[in-house]
Design a protein around this motif. Structure first.
Motif, mmCIF file in Angstrom:
data_model
loop_
_atom_site.group_PDB
_atom_site.id
_atom_site.type_symbol
_atom_site.label_atom_id
_atom_site.label_comp_id
_atom_site.label_asym_id
_atom_site.label_seq_id
_atom_site.Cartn_x
_atom_site.Cartn_y
_atom_site.Cartn_z
ATOM 1 N N HIS A 113 9.293 48.818 -3.695
ATOM 2 C CA HIS A 113 9.943 47.940 -4.679
ATOM 3 C C HIS A 113 10.638 48.770 -5.760
ATOM 4 C CE1 HIS A 113 8.498 44.012 -3.282
ATOM 5 N NE2 HIS A 113 7.395 44.649 -2.941
ATOM 6 N N HIS A 114 10.023 49.883 -6.125
ATOM 7 C CA HIS A 114 10.672 50.776 -7.092
ATOM 8 C C HIS A 114 11.911 51.412 -6.479
ATOM 9 C CE1 HIS A 114 6.507 50.304 -8.403
ATOM 10 N NE2 HIS A 114 6.937 50.532 -9.628
ATOM 11 N N TRP A 115 11.827 51.724 -5.186
ATOM 12 C CA TRP A 115 13.005 52.255 -4.493
ATOM 13 C C TRP A 115 14.128 51.214 -4.464
ATOM 14 C CZ3 TRP A 115 15.549 50.542 -0.097
ATOM 15 C CH2 TRP A 115 16.510 51.419 0.433
ATOM 16 N N LEU A 116 13.766 49.942 -4.264
ATOM 17 C CA LEU A 116 14.790 48.895 -4.234
ATOM 18 C C LEU A 116 15.516 48.799 -5.575
ATOM 19 C CD1 LEU A 116 12.846 46.108 -2.280
ATOM 20 C CD2 LEU A 116 14.904 47.323 -1.485
ATOM 21 N N ARG A 453 15.653 40.716 -3.416
ATOM 22 C CA ARG A 453 15.158 41.107 -4.744
ATOM 23 C C ARG A 453 13.910 41.956 -4.587
ATOM 24 N NH1 ARG A 453 11.062 38.239 -7.566
ATOM 25 N NH2 ARG A 453 9.995 36.667 -6.285
ATOM 26 N N HIS A 454 13.554 42.647 -5.671
ATOM 27 C CA HIS A 454 12.334 43.436 -5.697
ATOM 28 C C HIS A 454 11.301 42.735 -6.581
ATOM 29 C CE1 HIS A 454 14.888 44.986 -9.070
ATOM 30 N NE2 HIS A 454 13.750 44.800 -9.731
ATOM 31 N N ASP A 455 10.093 43.277 -6.601
ATOM 32 C CA ASP A 455 9.032 42.724 -7.451
ATOM 33 C C ASP A 455 9.465 42.841 -8.913
ATOM 34 O OD1 ASP A 455 6.635 42.407 -9.023
ATOM 35 O OD2 ASP A 455 5.478 42.775 -7.203
ATOM 36 N N PRO A 456 9.475 41.735 -9.678
ATOM 37 C CA PRO A 456 9.953 41.797 -11.059
ATOM 38 C C PRO A 456 9.103 42.663 -11.981
ATOM 39 C CG PRO A 456 9.010 39.633 -10.565
ATOM 40 C CD PRO A 456 9.129 40.362 -9.265
ATOM 41 N N ILE A 457 7.866 42.967 -11.578
ATOM 42 C CA ILE A 457 7.021 43.833 -12.414
ATOM 43 C C ILE A 457 7.654 45.220 -12.563
ATOM 44 C CG2 ILE A 457 4.776 44.998 -12.523
ATOM 45 C CD1 ILE A 457 3.521 42.536 -11.300
ATOM 46 N N VAL A 458 8.428 45.627 -11.556
ATOM 47 C CA VAL A 458 9.085 46.934 -11.616
ATOM 48 C C VAL A 458 10.028 47.019 -12.814
ATOM 49 C CG1 VAL A 458 10.674 48.471 -10.380
ATOM 50 C CG2 VAL A 458 8.894 47.234 -9.125
ATOM 51 N N ASP A 459 10.558 45.907 -13.246
ATOM 52 C CA ASP A 459 11.536 45.912 -14.336
ATOM 53 C C ASP A 459 10.918 46.264 -15.689
ATOM 54 O OD1 ASP A 459 13.561 45.220 -12.583
ATOM 55 O OD2 ASP A 459 13.226 43.074 -12.824
ATOM 56 N N ARG A 460 9.594 46.365 -15.745
ATOM 57 C CA ARG A 460 8.967 46.784 -17.008
ATOM 58 C C ARG A 460 9.295 48.228 -17.345
ATOM 59 N NH1 ARG A 460 2.732 45.249 -16.954
ATOM 60 N NH2 ARG A 460 2.819 46.589 -15.103
ATOM 61 N N LEU A 461 9.637 49.016 -16.321
ATOM 62 C CA LEU A 461 10.063 50.396 -16.560
ATOM 63 C C LEU A 461 11.549 50.417 -16.896
ATOM 64 C CD1 LEU A 461 8.316 52.245 -13.572
ATOM 65 C CD2 LEU A 461 7.662 52.367 -15.984
ATOM 66 N N SER A 462 11.910 51.216 -17.873
ATOM 67 C CA SER A 462 13.329 51.372 -18.178
ATOM 68 C C SER A 462 13.992 52.146 -17.044
ATOM 69 C CB SER A 462 13.509 52.144 -19.489
ATOM 70 O OG SER A 462 13.120 53.500 -19.322
ATOM 71 N N PRO A 463 15.300 52.034 -16.889
ATOM 72 C CA PRO A 463 15.984 52.814 -15.847
ATOM 73 C C PRO A 463 15.682 54.302 -15.940
ATOM 74 C CG PRO A 463 17.459 51.155 -16.716
ATOM 75 C CD PRO A 463 16.233 51.124 -17.581
#
Length: 499
Positions: A113-116, A453-463
């Motif tokens: 998911h982080h790769w996505l 789409r990817h797991d939305p939890i991944v979006d907690r990390l900044s780019p």
């Protein structure tokens, strides 16, 4: 010993399946407490192409007490970190199904998911870059991961000479008390009351009776089909490959620590490196090419020099309607055939034998036991079927076979998996799955099937955080792989075949 316990078991057919069955049966039902007899004919050749395995084989060998390095040397084997797929999603594309995952979850979320999300940010490096088995394989490196220095989370299997493996298993079984009888089966006697098998008779006139029979007679299914008329579930409408042309070749260089599978116009070609030769084959559909054309294509794509004349094998993908019918259990090719795309043939032998030990009957042969065995085994076959179809169905190759596979209606169980995957990047696993989520991820992403789409939890990390984290992971994998010895060096130091 119970009065109802099995007193005699007869294994019909040798080869890998027959001697694997005999070896394990002698391990758990040691003669003379239970008489175990194997009947085979040296006049009947074996298929001889099942030389690639999955990591489960290591557990089987450990059960029998085989020293791993000695086993690899005796079978002229090499090590296998996974399968490289060339040209499957589209011509020129390459992806890798490694025996391992893509690293530990991050905040409880699988790393793909982080790769996505990284891909959305413009990093188009393949998911393979986060696979340790791939990093080692592409560098031609290998070490057993139980060494202190190489404790990365990956698994491995083997390539080996199947005939030499069967010989090793035979030695084990005969030393444990298994009796071997040479001869071709010419008659099978059934009970007039129950329809159970009572005995088999060889061309030499030897009659062998038993309480329970294990049919390892290959495609012909001497007991399960010819005698018991069990029937067959045909999956060729989903997996249309029905033939293979095979040939051994000389080595064309140091052996790779992986199997290579190359998509071709009407199927795919395998390349399996051993210490003394390479195994090669072209699995194809006779609906989309001829035997002559397939032979020519295979010979044109060999790396080494042919060591024998190519030969054609014919098969129908699917399985018996019952694997266990009355007092007979079919194992190996007698039970069914799944094209060797993911090296599951020996795995299915192994799980069949393990399941027999789990559901070991007595002489009452309660039908509930056979029914449960058949239910579980049918599920196992269906899960592998779906995984194999998933290699073909998403492909963007524009050739008649591939057009057919892309446009065909797929099983509901696979359709559900793909629907969930495309919606959220997760793989719903069913009972008796042989391949877990990382395997599905490798194949689906490798064939270009990107979730919406990817797991939305991944979006907690900044780019910036995500990029730095994933770069560190990728660099650590590369560094660990670079520290491993070359595959050939590891073999030479630890398990070189006898000269």
């Amino acid at each position: 010993m119970s009065d109802r316990a099995l007193r005699s078991i007869v294994v019909v057919g040798g080869g890998t399946a027959g001697w694997m069955a005999a070896a394990v049966l002698s391990r758990f039902l040691p003669p003379p407490q239970t008489s175990i007899t194997l009947v085979e004919s040296e006049d009947i050749g074996t298929v001889g192409v099942g030389e690639a395995t999955v990591p489960l084989i290591r557990h089987f060998n450990a059960l029998l007490g085989f020293d791993e390095r000695q086993f690899v040397a005796e079978t002229h084997g090499t090590f296998k970190l996974g399968i490289e797929f060339v040209g499957w999603g589209r011509p020129g594309a390459v992806h890798f199904h490694g025996f391992g995952d893509f690293g530990e979850p991050i905040d409880g979320v699988s790393p793909h998911h982080h790769w996505l999300r990284l891909r959305q940010l413009g990093d188009l490096e393949p998911i393979d870059d986060w696979s340790f088995p791939y990093a080692a394989a592409r560098r031609g490196r290998f070490a057993a991961n139980d060494d202190d220095l190489f404790s990365a989370p990956y698994r491995y299997a083997f390539h080996f000479d199947a005939a030499l493996y069967a010989r090793k298993l035979r030695t084990y079984a005969e030393q444990a008390g298994v009796k071997r009888i040479e001869g071709r089966i010419v008659d099978v006697a059934l009970s007039g009351d129950t329809g159970f098998i009572q005995s088999v008779t060889t061309s030499g006139g030897v009659e062998v009776s038993g309480d329970f029979f294990v049919d390892c007679s290959g495609f012909q299914g001497l007991l399960i089909e010819q005698a018991l008329k069990t029937g067959y579930v045909d999956w060729s409408h989903w997996l249309p490959a029905d033939r293979a042309v095979v040939v051994p070749t000389s080595l064309a260089g140091p052996p790779n620590p992986f199997t290579r599978s190359t998509a071709l116009e009407a199927g795919w070609q395998w390349r399996i490196p051993l210490q003394h030769r390479e195994g090669n084959g072209y699995v194809y559909s006779s609906r989309f090419t001829s035997d002559e054309r397939a032979r020519d294509v295979l010979l044109a794509n060999l790396c080494g020099q042919p060591l024998a004349e190519p030969r054609v094998l014919r098969f129908t993908t699917g399985h018996r309607r019952k694997f266990w019918n009355r007092n007979c259990l079919a194992v190996g090719l007698a039970a069914g055939f799944m094209e060797p795309l993911e090296s599951t043939s020996i795995q299915l032998i192994q799980t069949a034998i393990a399941r027999l030990i789990e559901f070991l009957p007595d002489r009452t042969f309660d039908p509930a036991i056979a029914a449960e065995y058949n239910r579980v085994t049918a599920n196992e076959f269906a899960r592998i079927r779906d995984f194999l179809i998933a290699h073909y169905h998403p492909s963007q190759r524009e050739e008649p076979l591939w057009d057919y596979c892309r446009g065909m209606a797929i099983p509901d169980s696979l359709a559900h998996k793909l629907e969930v995957w495309q919606a959220c990047g997760r793989v719903p696993l069913l009972s008796e799955e042989s391949h877990q989520e990382p395997s599905w991820v490798a194949v689906l992403l490798g064939n270009g099937l990107i979730p919406r789409r990817h797991d939305p939890i991944v979006d907690r990390l900044s780019p910036e955080q995500l990029t730095a984290l994933m770069q560190r992971r990728r660099a650590a994998i590369a560094e660990a792989a670079d520290a491993m010895p070359l595959h050939q060096y590891y073999i030479d130091r630890n398990c070189r075949m006898p000269t």
